[in-house]
Motif scaffolding. Structure first.
Motif, PDB file in Angstrom:
ATOM      1  N   ARG A   1     -35.701 -42.006  14.490  1.00  0.00           N
ATOM      2  CA  ARG A   1     -35.822 -42.773  15.710  1.00  0.00           C
ATOM      3  C   ARG A   1     -37.436 -42.378  16.493  1.00  0.00           C
ATOM      4  O   ARG A   1     -37.663 -43.315  17.001  1.00  0.00           O
ATOM      5  CB  ARG A   1     -35.020 -41.786  16.972  1.00  0.00           C
ATOM      6  CG  ARG A   1     -33.499 -42.351  16.556  1.00  0.00           C
ATOM      7  CD  ARG A   1     -32.507 -41.856  17.635  1.00  0.00           C
ATOM      8  NE  ARG A   1     -32.068 -40.521  17.680  1.00  0.00           N
ATOM      9  CZ  ARG A   1     -30.899 -40.081  17.070  1.00  0.00           C
ATOM     10  NH1 ARG A   1     -30.293 -40.790  16.337  1.00  0.00           N
ATOM     11  NH2 ARG A   1     -30.750 -38.699  17.058  1.00  0.00           N
TER      12      ARG A   1
ATOM     13  N   VAL B   1     -38.956 -37.668  20.988  1.00  0.00           N
ATOM     14  CA  VAL B   1     -37.862 -38.891  20.964  1.00  0.00           C
ATOM     15  C   VAL B   1     -36.521 -38.177  20.741  1.00  0.00           C
ATOM     16  O   VAL B   1     -36.248 -37.419  19.993  1.00  0.00           O
ATOM     17  CB  VAL B   1     -38.144 -39.772  20.047  1.00  0.00           C
ATOM     18  CG1 VAL B   1     -36.985 -40.890  19.845  1.00  0.00           C
ATOM     19  CG2 VAL B   1     -39.696 -40.465  20.246  1.00  0.00           C
ATOM     20  N   LYS B   2     -35.417 -38.599  21.738  1.00  0.00           N
ATOM     21  CA  LYS B   2     -34.121 -38.343  21.406  1.00  0.00           C
ATOM     22  C   LYS B   2     -33.543 -39.034  20.446  1.00  0.00           C
ATOM     23  O   LYS B   2     -33.523 -40.305  20.512  1.00  0.00           O
ATOM     24  CB  LYS B   2     -33.393 -38.175  22.728  1.00  0.00           C
ATOM     25  CG  LYS B   2     -33.768 -36.993  23.538  1.00  0.00           C
ATOM     26  CD  LYS B   2     -33.025 -37.267  24.952  1.00  0.00           C
ATOM     27  CE  LYS B   2     -32.956 -35.965  25.686  1.00  0.00           C
ATOM     28  NZ  LYS B   2     -31.786 -36.085  26.705  1.00  0.00           N
TER      29      LYS B   2
ATOM     30  N   GLU C   1     -39.006 -45.350  14.883  1.00  0.00           N
ATOM     31  CA  GLU C   1     -38.653 -46.705  15.603  1.00  0.00           C
ATOM     32  C   GLU C   1     -39.627 -46.910  16.994  1.00  0.00           C
ATOM     33  O   GLU C   1     -39.960 -47.707  17.172  1.00  0.00           O
ATOM     34  CB  GLU C   1     -37.198 -46.581  15.796  1.00  0.00           C
ATOM     35  CG  GLU C   1     -36.410 -46.816  14.698  1.00  0.00           C
ATOM     36  CD  GLU C   1     -34.712 -46.689  14.648  1.00  0.00           C
ATOM     37  OE1 GLU C   1     -34.516 -46.638  16.078  1.00  0.00           O
ATOM     38  OE2 GLU C   1     -33.983 -46.969  13.710  1.00  0.00           O
ATOM     39  N   LYS C   2     -39.564 -45.763  17.586  1.00  0.00           N
ATOM     40  CA  LYS C   2     -39.945 -45.461  18.954  1.00  0.00           C
ATOM     41  C   LYS C   2     -41.618 -45.911  18.672  1.00  0.00           C
ATOM     42  O   LYS C   2     -42.211 -46.574  19.592  1.00  0.00           O
ATOM     43  CB  LYS C   2     -39.886 -44.334  19.866  1.00  0.00           C
ATOM     44  CG  LYS C   2     -40.626 -44.242  21.162  1.00  0.00           C
ATOM     45  CD  LYS C   2     -40.069 -45.435  22.303  1.00  0.00           C
ATOM     46  CE  LYS C   2     -38.911 -44.690  22.503  1.00  0.00           C
ATOM     47  NZ  LYS C   2     -38.397 -45.551  23.713  1.00  0.00           N
TER      48      LYS C   2
ATOM     49  N   GLY D   1     -39.372 -36.342  16.839  1.00  0.00           N
ATOM     50  CA  GLY D   1     -38.052 -36.257  17.110  1.00  0.00           C
ATOM     51  C   GLY D   1     -37.947 -34.958  17.834  1.00  0.00           C
ATOM     52  O   GLY D   1     -38.556 -33.948  17.399  1.00  0.00           O
TER      53      GLY D   1
ATOM     54  N   LYS E   1     -32.651 -37.916  11.159  1.00  0.00           N
ATOM     55  CA  LYS E   1     -32.261 -39.154  11.967  1.00  0.00           C
ATOM     56  C   LYS E   1     -33.144 -39.120  13.122  1.00  0.00           C
ATOM     57  O   LYS E   1     -33.437 -40.152  13.910  1.00  0.00           O
ATOM     58  CB  LYS E   1     -30.864 -39.146  12.238  1.00  0.00           C
ATOM     59  CG  LYS E   1     -29.803 -39.414  11.299  1.00  0.00           C
ATOM     60  CD  LYS E   1     -28.550 -39.312  11.942  1.00  0.00           C
ATOM     61  CE  LYS E   1     -27.376 -39.846  10.815  1.00  0.00           C
ATOM     62  NZ  LYS E   1     -25.999 -39.644  11.108  1.00  0.00           N
ATOM     63  N   GLU E   2     -33.325 -37.884  13.689  1.00  0.00           N
ATOM     64  CA  GLU E   2     -34.304 -37.791  14.878  1.00  0.00           C
ATOM     65  C   GLU E   2     -35.764 -38.279  14.712  1.00  0.00           C
ATOM     66  O   GLU E   2     -36.352 -38.979  15.504  1.00  0.00           O
ATOM     67  CB  GLU E   2     -34.304 -36.411  15.397  1.00  0.00           C
ATOM     68  CG  GLU E   2     -32.944 -35.741  15.852  1.00  0.00           C
ATOM     69  CD  GLU E   2     -32.584 -35.832  17.376  1.00  0.00           C
ATOM     70  OE1 GLU E   2     -33.654 -36.212  18.032  1.00  0.00           O
ATOM     71  OE2 GLU E   2     -31.548 -35.519  17.545  1.00  0.00           O
TER      72      GLU E   2
END
Length: 151
Positions: free
Chosen positions: A15, A150-151, A18-19, A120, A11-12
């Motif tokens: 993300r 990224v968090k 996505e960023k 991540g 998941k990290e």
């Protein structure tokens, strides 16, 4: 600007993808590449052998099957990230490597002249670190390229 995005399917890392999509949409980005690094070894680990001195045919077959499964997981992770970029009409290169993730990512980014590594905070490993995962922390320490966690 050249961006290298790291993914392991967690998941990290999604993300982070996505960023990276948002950054690539809003900036003058010349190249986006997504890398997945399988930390498996190419040689048979001694502990995997039934007989320490002589691996059996089954030992070798089991090892080769595990290597192939790991490669397929890496390909799946890259395909998932690639689809996320394609949905935003962003061209992306995918890279599947093997070795120590932090070392491979840091070296690849430097050799290929990336301006930014995006990753991540933690990956799929079961152990949770207090602040950063071991790979993201190691990349921060080793890389000569700027790193966005990224968090």
């Amino acid at each position: 600007m050249k961006i290298l995005v790291c993914t392991d399917g967690s998941k990290e890392s999604l993300r982070a993808v996505e960023k990276a999509c948002k950054i690539a949409e809003g900036c003058n980005v010349n190249e986006v590449s997504v890398i997945s690094v399988d930390e498996g070894k190419l040689d048979l680990p001694i502990g995997a052998w039934s007989d320490v001195d002589h691996p059996t045919k089954e030992d070798v077959e089991r090892f080769l099957k595990a290597r192939e499964e790991a490669k397929e997981v890496g390909k799946k992770n890259l395909l998932e990230a690639e689809k996320m970029f394609e949905e935003k009409n962003i061209k992306v290169n995918t890279i599947l490597k093997q070795g120590s993730p932090a070392e491979v990512i840091s070296e690849f980014a430097e050799v290929e002249g990336f301006d930014l590594i995006i990753m991540g905070r933690r990956g799929i490993t079961g152990m949770k670190k207090l602040f950063l995962g071991s790979v993201s922390n190691a990349v921060l320490q080793q890389a000569t390229t700027s790193v966005l966690i990224v968090k």
